[in-house]
Design a protein around this motif. Structure first.
Motif, PDB file in Angstrom:
ATOM      1  N   LYS A  24       0.842  -1.195   0.000  1.00  0.00           N
ATOM      2  CA  LYS A  24       0.000   0.000   0.000  1.00  0.00           C
ATOM      3  C   LYS A  24       0.880   1.249   0.000  1.00  0.00           C
ATOM      4  O   LYS A  24       1.785   1.384   0.809  1.00  0.00           O
ATOM      5  N   LYS A  25       0.624   2.159  -0.920  1.00  0.00           N
ATOM      6  CA  LYS A  25       1.382   3.391  -0.995  1.00  0.00           C
ATOM      7  C   LYS A  25       0.752   4.436  -0.083  1.00  0.00           C
ATOM      8  O   LYS A  25      -0.464   4.578  -0.029  1.00  0.00           O
ATOM      9  N   ILE A  26       1.587   5.141   0.617  1.00  0.00           N
ATOM     10  CA  ILE A  26       1.131   6.192   1.530  1.00  0.00           C
ATOM     11  C   ILE A  26       1.524   7.528   0.930  1.00  0.00           C
ATOM     12  O   ILE A  26       2.676   7.741   0.559  1.00  0.00           O
ATOM     13  N   MET A  48       7.669   6.060   8.649  1.00  0.00           N
ATOM     14  CA  MET A  48       7.991   4.783   9.291  1.00  0.00           C
ATOM     15  C   MET A  48       7.014   3.694   8.878  1.00  0.00           C
ATOM     16  O   MET A  48       7.411   2.545   8.664  1.00  0.00           O
ATOM     17  N   THR A  49       5.749   4.043   8.746  1.00  0.00           N
ATOM     18  CA  THR A  49       4.745   3.067   8.325  1.00  0.00           C
ATOM     19  C   THR A  49       5.062   2.555   6.931  1.00  0.00           C
ATOM     20  O   THR A  49       4.960   1.356   6.662  1.00  0.00           O
ATOM     21  N   GLN A  50       5.480   3.452   6.047  1.00  0.00           N
ATOM     22  CA  GLN A  50       5.851   3.055   4.695  1.00  0.00           C
ATOM     23  C   GLN A  50       7.043   2.089   4.733  1.00  0.00           C
ATOM     24  O   GLN A  50       7.055   1.070   4.046  1.00  0.00           O
ATOM     25  N   LEU A 101      -3.630   6.165   8.232  1.00  0.00           N
ATOM     26  CA  LEU A 101      -2.632   5.133   7.929  1.00  0.00           C
ATOM     27  C   LEU A 101      -3.208   3.718   8.044  1.00  0.00           C
ATOM     28  O   LEU A 101      -2.555   2.753   7.670  1.00  0.00           O
ATOM     29  N   GLY A 102      -4.421   3.625   8.574  1.00  0.00           N
ATOM     30  CA  GLY A 102      -5.051   2.312   8.703  1.00  0.00           C
ATOM     31  C   GLY A 102      -4.406   1.454   9.772  1.00  0.00           C
ATOM     32  O   GLY A 102      -4.333   0.235   9.635  1.00  0.00           O
TER      33      GLY A 102
END
Length: 105
Positions: A24-26, A48-50, A101-102
C-alpha cells in the motif's frame, strides 16, 4: 502437473496476494504540516509506516533474514513512541493519523 506442484503453485499465488496487499502506498504529503516538512511527528509516523510495510513484504519472501526482522521491530517500537507523543499532545490529530494510515489501536 502433479498434486505437489499444483499445491506449491497455489501457495505461491496466496503469498503473492498477501504481498500485493502489503504494498500500500502512503501519500506522505497528507501528513506534512507545511511545504517541505520532514520533521513533524505525523510525517515521521507515515514515513515509518511506509518503511514497515516494505520490510514486512521483504520478510514474507526472506523468512530467515533475522537482521531485517530486528530492524523492523525497532521501527515498530519507534513508531509506537511517536504515536504516544502525538496522542499526549493532540488526541484529535492522533486519531486522524491512525485512521489515515489504517493502523489498529
Amino acid at each position: 502437473m502433479s498434486d505437489t506442484e499444483n499445491t506449491a503453485t497455489e501457495e505461491t499465488a496466496a503469498i503473492e496476494d498477501i504481498d500485493a496487499g502489503a504494498a500500500k502506498k502512503i501519500d506522505l504529503k497528507d501528513y506534512q504540516l507545511h511545504e517541505g516538512d520532514t520533521g513533524s511527528a505525523p510525517y515521521q509516523v507515515a514515513l515509518m509506516t511506509q518503511r514497515i510495510l516494505a520490510l514486512t513484504e521483504h520478510l514474507h519472501n526472506h523468512t530467515k533474514d533475522f537482521s531485517s526482522r530486528r530492524g523492523l521491530l525497532a521501527l515498530v517500537a519507534q513508531r509506537r513512541k511517536l504515536l504516544d507523543y502525538i496522542k499526549k499532545g493532540d488526541e484529535d490529530k492522533y486519531k486522524e493519523v491512525i485512521k489515515g494510515l489504517g493502523l489498529r489501536r
